[in-house]
Design a protein around this motif. Structure first.
Motif, PDB file in Angstrom:
ATOM      1  N   VAL A 299     -45.255  25.124  68.646  1.00  0.00           N
ATOM      2  CA  VAL A 299     -45.477  23.704  68.375  1.00  0.00           C
ATOM      3  C   VAL A 299     -44.318  23.089  67.586  1.00  0.00           C
ATOM      4  CG1 VAL A 299     -47.995  23.902  68.467  1.00  0.00           C
ATOM      5  CG2 VAL A 299     -46.860  23.888  66.264  1.00  0.00           C
ATOM      6  N   VAL A 300     -43.513  23.930  66.937  1.00  0.00           N
ATOM      7  CA  VAL A 300     -42.322  23.402  66.248  1.00  0.00           C
ATOM      8  C   VAL A 300     -41.458  22.638  67.265  1.00  0.00           C
ATOM      9  CG1 VAL A 300     -40.161  24.001  65.080  1.00  0.00           C
ATOM     10  CG2 VAL A 300     -42.274  25.193  64.465  1.00  0.00           C
ATOM     11  N   PHE A 301     -41.324  23.211  68.459  1.00  0.00           N
ATOM     12  CA  PHE A 301     -40.481  22.557  69.468  1.00  0.00           C
ATOM     13  C   PHE A 301     -41.129  21.275  69.977  1.00  0.00           C
ATOM     14  CE2 PHE A 301     -39.443  27.039  69.429  1.00  0.00           C
ATOM     15  CZ  PHE A 301     -38.097  26.938  69.116  1.00  0.00           C
ATOM     16  N   PHE A 302     -42.457  21.276  69.989  1.00  0.00           N
ATOM     17  CA  PHE A 302     -43.144  20.060  70.438  1.00  0.00           C
ATOM     18  C   PHE A 302     -42.886  18.915  69.456  1.00  0.00           C
ATOM     19  CE2 PHE A 302     -46.540  17.025  70.744  1.00  0.00           C
ATOM     20  CZ  PHE A 302     -46.692  16.882  72.121  1.00  0.00           C
ATOM     21  N   TRP A 303     -43.249  19.155  68.178  1.00  0.00           N
ATOM     22  CA  TRP A 303     -43.164  18.042  67.220  1.00  0.00           C
ATOM     23  C   TRP A 303     -41.730  17.605  66.952  1.00  0.00           C
ATOM     24  CZ3 TRP A 303     -47.355  15.556  67.275  1.00  0.00           C
ATOM     25  CH2 TRP A 303     -48.602  16.181  67.251  1.00  0.00           C
ATOM     26  N   ILE A 374     -48.790  23.234  78.804  1.00  0.00           N
ATOM     27  CA  ILE A 374     -48.793  22.007  79.622  1.00  0.00           C
ATOM     28  C   ILE A 374     -48.339  20.821  78.758  1.00  0.00           C
ATOM     29  CG2 ILE A 374     -50.234  20.396  80.957  1.00  0.00           C
ATOM     30  CD1 ILE A 374     -52.021  22.830  81.676  1.00  0.00           C
ATOM     31  N   GLY A 375     -48.810  20.819  77.506  1.00  0.00           N
ATOM     32  CA  GLY A 375     -48.416  19.755  76.565  1.00  0.00           C
ATOM     33  C   GLY A 375     -46.901  19.704  76.411  1.00  0.00           C
ATOM     34  N   LEU A 376     -46.307  20.871  76.233  1.00  0.00           N
ATOM     35  CA  LEU A 376     -44.842  20.935  76.095  1.00  0.00           C
ATOM     36  C   LEU A 376     -44.153  20.482  77.375  1.00  0.00           C
ATOM     37  CD1 LEU A 376     -44.418  24.210  74.053  1.00  0.00           C
ATOM     38  CD2 LEU A 376     -43.071  22.149  73.654  1.00  0.00           C
ATOM     39  N   LEU A 437     -55.109  29.209  54.424  1.00  0.00           N
ATOM     40  CA  LEU A 437     -53.708  29.613  54.469  1.00  0.00           C
ATOM     41  C   LEU A 437     -53.146  29.461  55.886  1.00  0.00           C
ATOM     42  CD1 LEU A 437     -51.761  30.628  52.386  1.00  0.00           C
ATOM     43  CD2 LEU A 437     -52.252  32.969  53.071  1.00  0.00           C
ATOM     44  N   LEU A 438     -53.964  29.807  56.875  1.00  0.00           N
ATOM     45  CA  LEU A 438     -53.475  29.703  58.257  1.00  0.00           C
ATOM     46  C   LEU A 438     -53.426  28.252  58.712  1.00  0.00           C
ATOM     47  CD1 LEU A 438     -54.977  32.981  59.604  1.00  0.00           C
ATOM     48  CD2 LEU A 438     -52.564  32.398  59.536  1.00  0.00           C
ATOM     49  N   MET A 439     -54.327  27.416  58.129  1.00  0.00           N
ATOM     50  CA  MET A 439     -54.226  25.983  58.399  1.00  0.00           C
ATOM     51  C   MET A 439     -52.887  25.489  57.843  1.00  0.00           C
ATOM     52  SD  MET A 439     -55.641  24.068  60.041  1.00  0.00           S
ATOM     53  CE  MET A 439     -57.036  23.737  60.687  1.00  0.00           C
ATOM     54  N   ALA A 440     -52.525  26.075  56.696  1.00  0.00           N
ATOM     55  CA  ALA A 440     -51.251  25.713  56.070  1.00  0.00           C
ATOM     56  C   ALA A 440     -50.090  26.081  56.997  1.00  0.00           C
ATOM     57  CB  ALA A 440     -51.104  26.434  54.740  1.00  0.00           C
ATOM     58  N   VAL A 441     -50.226  27.197  57.700  1.00  0.00           N
ATOM     59  CA  VAL A 441     -49.168  27.605  58.636  1.00  0.00           C
ATOM     60  C   VAL A 441     -49.024  26.546  59.728  1.00  0.00           C
ATOM     61  CG1 VAL A 441     -48.568  29.302  60.411  1.00  0.00           C
ATOM     62  CG2 VAL A 441     -49.414  30.061  58.189  1.00  0.00           C
ATOM     63  N   TRP A 442     -50.153  26.039  60.194  1.00  0.00           N
ATOM     64  CA  TRP A 442     -50.140  24.997  61.230  1.00  0.00           C
ATOM     65  C   TRP A 442     -49.431  23.742  60.726  1.00  0.00           C
ATOM     66  CZ3 TRP A 442     -50.863  24.504  66.260  1.00  0.00           C
ATOM     67  CH2 TRP A 442     -51.139  23.250  66.799  1.00  0.00           C
ATOM     68  N   PHE A 443     -49.740  23.344  59.483  1.00  0.00           N
ATOM     69  CA  PHE A 443     -49.075  22.185  58.887  1.00  0.00           C
ATOM     70  C   PHE A 443     -47.585  22.459  58.688  1.00  0.00           C
ATOM     71  CE2 PHE A 443     -53.240  20.503  57.311  1.00  0.00           C
ATOM     72  CZ  PHE A 443     -53.108  19.256  57.860  1.00  0.00           C
ATOM     73  N   MET A 444     -47.301  23.712  58.289  1.00  0.00           N
ATOM     74  CA  MET A 444     -45.897  24.050  58.027  1.00  0.00           C
ATOM     75  C   MET A 444     -45.062  23.999  59.300  1.00  0.00           C
ATOM     76  SD  MET A 444     -45.640  27.038  55.286  1.00  0.00           S
ATOM     77  CE  MET A 444     -44.378  27.791  56.263  1.00  0.00           C
ATOM     78  N   ALA A 445     -45.692  24.330  60.416  1.00  0.00           N
ATOM     79  CA  ALA A 445     -44.978  24.234  61.690  1.00  0.00           C
ATOM     80  C   ALA A 445     -44.557  22.781  61.901  1.00  0.00           C
ATOM     81  CB  ALA A 445     -45.869  24.700  62.829  1.00  0.00           C
ATOM     82  N   ASN A 446     -45.477  21.864  61.536  1.00  0.00           N
ATOM     83  CA  ASN A 446     -45.180  20.445  61.632  1.00  0.00           C
ATOM     84  C   ASN A 446     -44.046  20.050  60.686  1.00  0.00           C
ATOM     85  OD1 ASN A 446     -45.959  17.948  62.737  1.00  0.00           O
ATOM     86  ND2 ASN A 446     -48.091  18.601  62.620  1.00  0.00           N
ATOM     87  N   ALA A 447     -44.096  20.618  59.485  1.00  0.00           N
ATOM     88  CA  ALA A 447     -43.067  20.309  58.490  1.00  0.00           C
ATOM     89  C   ALA A 447     -41.704  20.806  58.974  1.00  0.00           C
ATOM     90  CB  ALA A 447     -43.431  20.947  57.149  1.00  0.00           C
ATOM     91  N   ALA A 448     -41.666  22.038  59.461  1.00  0.00           N
ATOM     92  CA  ALA A 448     -40.407  22.609  59.943  1.00  0.00           C
ATOM     93  C   ALA A 448     -39.895  21.789  61.122  1.00  0.00           C
ATOM     94  CB  ALA A 448     -40.615  24.053  60.362  1.00  0.00           C
ATOM     95  N   ALA A 449     -40.832  21.374  61.987  1.00  0.00           N
ATOM     96  CA  ALA A 449     -40.449  20.587  63.158  1.00  0.00           C
ATOM     97  C   ALA A 449     -39.774  19.289  62.740  1.00  0.00           C
ATOM     98  CB  ALA A 449     -41.679  20.270  63.998  1.00  0.00           C
ATOM     99  N   ASN A 450     -40.259  18.696  61.673  1.00  0.00           N
ATOM    100  CA  ASN A 450     -39.693  17.424  61.253  1.00  0.00           C
ATOM    101  C   ASN A 450     -38.292  17.566  60.667  1.00  0.00           C
ATOM    102  OD1 ASN A 450     -41.439  14.861  61.568  1.00  0.00           O
ATOM    103  ND2 ASN A 450     -42.892  16.505  61.176  1.00  0.00           N
ATOM    104  N   VAL A 451     -38.056  18.686  59.973  1.00  0.00           N
ATOM    105  CA  VAL A 451     -36.681  18.913  59.491  1.00  0.00           C
ATOM    106  C   VAL A 451     -35.764  18.985  60.708  1.00  0.00           C
ATOM    107  CG1 VAL A 451     -35.121  20.401  58.219  1.00  0.00           C
ATOM    108  CG2 VAL A 451     -37.503  20.318  57.562  1.00  0.00           C
TER     109      VAL A 451
END
Ligand code: GLN
Length: 548
Positions: A299-303, A374-376, A437-451
């Motif tokens: 999802v990093v690549f998606f966001w 499919i989303g990607l 903690l794993l929800m945090a991983v999901w959010f972090m993927a979003n954070a990394a994606a934005n950088v």
């Protein structure tokens, strides 16, 4: 009445309105952010892009802190109200910043970072807590919970649609002096959000047994003690410290002194260690956790491609899209394009819900990783569409709005295949003791994606704005870029001073000469990610042990 025989508790609509106005504030401000940076603060596009990426990245990181503090000490309600007030204050500070940018640029620059820092911290307290309150309105096994989250997601998107529309209307007029009205409108929206919750929560935001929700465990146990405001000196100092850290990090990231990617990598390493060093983790739990990490990686690549909306795609809307509607003789504010994503989400969410049910009946519903692939793919297709629109088009030509509009439709369909699906997948897969903690991983993927989004947007090729700037200084930028003209030392100094790039950027050896190349980058990135995820779906199914 909390519980109704049919329909949903009224509290859901209170949370709907609260979140709607908050998203109005967030997306309204985001819609004009890079324009404000480039047109009023006169940042160059690469710097503005990088700062945008740093800002949105931290926006997705602070919910980890806000969620944690609310769970342990504060309860959701207090955190939401406080987070909301901090964001409203942030918008008003940005209002002052945008009123002073000419008369006092130094103070304005400081207020800009301070405002962004406060937005980051406020959002951290607001966003995770309002989302978790939705589920608490219902009894543990209430079947209406899923539908409640869908309705809530509509609230997000109604706000996401109105914010850029209204803020764009008042602030994105072509005159940089007007940006302040957008920040003001966003701040008023934020206040409406806080007022809605503050005045309606006691009556309506209650659980199935009519007990208030979102209060601290202590208040819950002692129902006689009134819910007090706990705005102490410690809290205020704590908030100021958090804002200082946020704006400091943002500044260091913008100045390329400390890259936020490192923060993501370090946090990731810590989380991996905490989870996988736990001896009590069973084989099945371990597999499921690995699956979460794998999908989060994709999802990093998606966001990072999706979040171009507030950055490079905003540049594209303003500079190379024909914004004139001749039938009504009106120039559309470029920030209006940022309403489209939310509009399409609201319009098409029922279609996708229907589609999954229909396919499910035929036993042909794709599993979650496949939906995400499919989303990607749809996201990549969106970039194919816009790349077609700019192919062989010169820098001075403006293309039809149909290209951005069609692209946003495809992106939104991609979002509907990936975002809600991924979120519930993480919920289903996470071992209970690591759920947050794993929800945090999901959010972090979003954070990394934005950088990453910021870094990618910084590759946006020099366009009409840069050519015009150079032209005013008597420099022929297109000739320099194409290698026909070797600039003199004097010209280079002038270009540097004006912060006009005079070389094409490149990414992993791939040179970006024009918008076609630029958009192709996203096609390749999301295409490869989609393909690999697609190839991994079988293996992921095994790792998910029956979870779909
Ligand atoms: N648009 C959604 C929201 O604002 C999701 C955005 C995201 O996860 N990047 O909540």
């Amino acid at each position: 009445m909390a519980e109704q025989k049919s329909g949903h508790p009224r509290g859901l609509y209170v949370l709907f309105a609260t979140e709607m106005w908050e998203r109005f504030n967030y997306y309204g401000m985001r819609a004009i952010l890079v324009y404000f940076m480039t047109d009023a603060l006169l940042f160059n596009k690469a710097f503005a892009s990088n700062l945008y990426g740093g800002y949105t990245s931290l926006i997705y990181l602070t919910p980890l802190i806000g969620g944690f503090i609310a769970d342990r000490y504060w309860g959701n309600r207090r955190s939401i109200i406080l987070g909301g007030l901090v964001m409203a204050l942030a918008e008003f500070i940005l209002f002052f910043c945008s009123s002073l940018y000419k008369s006092n640029p130094d103070l304005s620059g400081f207020l800009f970072y301070a405002g962004l820092g406060m937005m980051i911290v406020g959002n951290g307290f607001f966003k995770p807590n309002i989302s978790s309150m939705v589920g608490q309105l219902y009894a543990e096994n209430d079947k209406r919970k899923d539908a409640a989250y869908t309705i809530f997601y509509m609230g997000i998107n109604v706000g996401g649609m109105l914010g850029p529309f209204i803020c764009g209307l008042v602030g994105n007029t072509g005159n940089p002096d007007d940006f302040k009205w957008a920040f003001l409108a966003a701040g008023i929206g934020m206040l409406l959000s806080v007022i809605t919750l503050k005045f309606l929560q006691d009556k309506y935001v209650v659980d199935a047994d009519n007990n208030p929700i979102g209060v601290t465990p202590k208040e819950m146990a002692d129902s006689n003690s009134p819910i007090k405001n706990q705005l102490s000196v410690t809290v205020i100092l704590g908030l100021i410290a958090l804002v200082a850290v946020a704006l400091g990090l943002l500044y260091l990231h913008g100045q390329k002194i400390f890259d936020l990617s490192w923060l993501m990598l370090i946090s990731l390493a810590v989380i991996l260690y905490v989870i996988f060093s736990d001896r009590s983790l069973t084989k099945v739990e371990r597999d499921k956790t690995i699956a979460i990490f794998v999908v989060s990686f994709f999802v990093v690549f998606f966001w990072s491609a999706f979040e171009q909306a507030g950055a490079s795609l905003s540049f594209f809307a303003a500079e190379q899209t024909n914004l004139h509607i001749s039938s009504i003789n009106y120039d559309v504010p470029p920030s209006w394009f940022q309403s489209l994503n939310s509009f399409f989400v609201v319009a098409f969410a029922p279609v996708f819900a229907w589609l999954w049910v229909k396919l499910g009946k035929r036993n042909a519903e794709p599993n979650s990783p496949l939906k995400m692939a499919i989303g990607l793919f749809l996201l990549g297709l969106g970039y194919v569409w816009i790349a077609m629109g700019v192919k062989d088009v010169g820098t001075n030509v403006k293309v039809s709005m149909i290209w951005l509009t069609g692209m946003y439709a495809l992106h939104s369909w991609g979002e509907l295949c990936l975002s809600p699906i991924g979120l519930s997948l993480v919920n289903k897969l996470a071992p209970l003791r690591f759920a947050s903690l794993l929800m945090a991983v999901w959010f972090m993927a979003n954070a990394a994606a934005n950088v990453l989004a910021g870094k990618l947007s910084a590759l946006y090729p020099p366009g009409p704005a840069e050519i015009l700037k150079a032209d005013k200084a008597g420099i022929n930028l297109p000739a320099i870029l194409s290698g026909q003209l070797t600039p003199s030392a004097q010209q280079l100094a002038t270009l540097n001073e004006m912060e006009v790039p005079y070389q094409y950027t490149s990414f992993m050896g791939f040179q970006i000469h024009n918008l076609y190349d630029f958009f192709l980058l996203f096609v390749i990135m999301s295409g490869i990610a989609s393909l690999i995820l697609f190839l991994l779906t079988r293996w992921l199914s095994k790792m998910m042990h029956g979870v779909k």
